[in-house]
Design a protein around this motif. Structure first.
Motif, short mmCIF file in Angstrom:
data_model
loop_
_atom_site.label_atom_id
_atom_site.label_comp_id
_atom_site.label_asym_id
_atom_site.label_seq_id
_atom_site.Cartn_x
_atom_site.Cartn_y
_atom_site.Cartn_z
N GLY A 36 29.65 15.48 -42.51
CA GLY A 36 29.41 14.52 -43.65
C GLY A 36 29.66 13.10 -43.47
O GLY A 36 29.65 12.32 -44.55
N LEU A 37 30.08 12.77 -42.25
CA LEU A 37 30.13 11.20 -42.09
C LEU A 37 28.74 10.67 -41.77
O LEU A 37 28.03 10.94 -41.06
CB LEU A 37 30.99 10.81 -40.94
CG LEU A 37 32.63 10.98 -41.05
CD1 LEU A 37 32.97 10.56 -39.65
CD2 LEU A 37 33.26 10.24 -42.07
N ASN A 41 30.59 5.30 -43.24
CA ASN A 41 31.90 6.27 -43.32
C ASN A 41 32.37 5.99 -41.62
O ASN A 41 33.60 5.80 -41.70
CB ASN A 41 31.86 7.72 -43.41
CG ASN A 41 31.38 8.09 -45.00
OD1 ASN A 41 30.13 8.55 -45.11
ND2 ASN A 41 32.22 7.61 -45.70
N SER A 42 31.30 5.87 -40.89
CA SER A 42 31.66 6.04 -39.43
C SER A 42 32.48 4.74 -39.18
O SER A 42 33.42 4.52 -38.31
CB SER A 42 30.83 6.08 -38.72
OG SER A 42 30.27 7.69 -38.73
N ILE A 43 31.87 3.38 -39.66
CA ILE A 43 32.32 2.01 -39.42
C ILE A 43 33.71 2.07 -39.89
O ILE A 43 34.65 1.45 -39.35
CB ILE A 43 31.46 1.01 -40.14
CG1 ILE A 43 30.11 1.09 -39.28
CG2 ILE A 43 32.02 -0.25 -39.80
CD1 ILE A 43 30.17 0.83 -37.74
N ASP A 58 34.23 0.18 -28.96
CA ASP A 58 32.58 0.01 -29.08
C ASP A 58 32.04 0.90 -30.24
O ASP A 58 32.47 2.10 -29.90
CB ASP A 58 32.04 0.10 -27.53
CG ASP A 58 30.55 0.10 -27.43
OD1 ASP A 58 29.95 0.05 -28.56
OD2 ASP A 58 29.97 -0.10 -26.56
N PRO A 59 31.49 0.56 -30.86
CA PRO A 59 30.76 1.37 -32.00
C PRO A 59 30.10 2.51 -31.55
O PRO A 59 29.83 3.69 -32.03
CB PRO A 59 29.82 0.46 -32.86
CG PRO A 59 30.60 -1.04 -32.71
CD PRO A 59 31.31 -0.92 -31.15
N LEU A 60 29.20 2.34 -30.26
CA LEU A 60 28.42 3.44 -29.82
C LEU A 60 29.19 4.46 -29.36
O LEU A 60 28.72 5.67 -29.07
CB LEU A 60 27.59 2.90 -28.57
CG LEU A 60 26.54 1.88 -28.83
CD1 LEU A 60 25.75 1.31 -27.83
CD2 LEU A 60 25.60 2.62 -30.09
N SER A 61 30.66 4.29 -29.26
CA SER A 61 31.69 5.45 -28.52
C SER A 61 31.63 6.61 -29.54
O SER A 61 31.56 7.75 -29.52
CB SER A 61 32.82 5.03 -28.20
OG SER A 61 33.54 4.41 -29.66
#
Length: 83
Positions: A36-37, A41-43, A58-61
């Motif tokens: 549900g993220l 939410n992920s950031i 790294d956000p791509l991780s």
């Protein structure tokens, strides 16, 4: 030294808070989006993990490691200087 288990518990607590569910319902092997993220939410999750462990991620991780289990391993390696 922080164990992978401690990191996983921390990440699961953050996810549970973000999606409004109990920590016990968070499965280590389920993809973040299936939990549900969303991207927002992920950031927040990423920022909280970076701040807590004093690391840059790294956000791509999050997309390359889309489960609690794989993201935990990635964070553990960053903490210990092994990218």
């Amino acid at each position: 030294m922080t164990s992978q288990s401690e990191i996983a518990d921390f990440i699961k607590k953050l996810i549970a808070k973000e999606i409004g569910k109990e920590v016990t319902t968070i499965d280590d092997a389920v993809a973040f989006n299936d939990l549900g993220l969303d991207s927002v939410n992920s950031i927040f999750l990423l920022g909280d993990v970076e701040e807590h462990y004093k690391i840059d991620i790294d956000p791509l991780s999050l997309y390359n490691n889309p489960t609690v289990s794989s993201f935990t391993e990635h964070v553990y390696k960053l903490i210990n200087g092994r990218n």
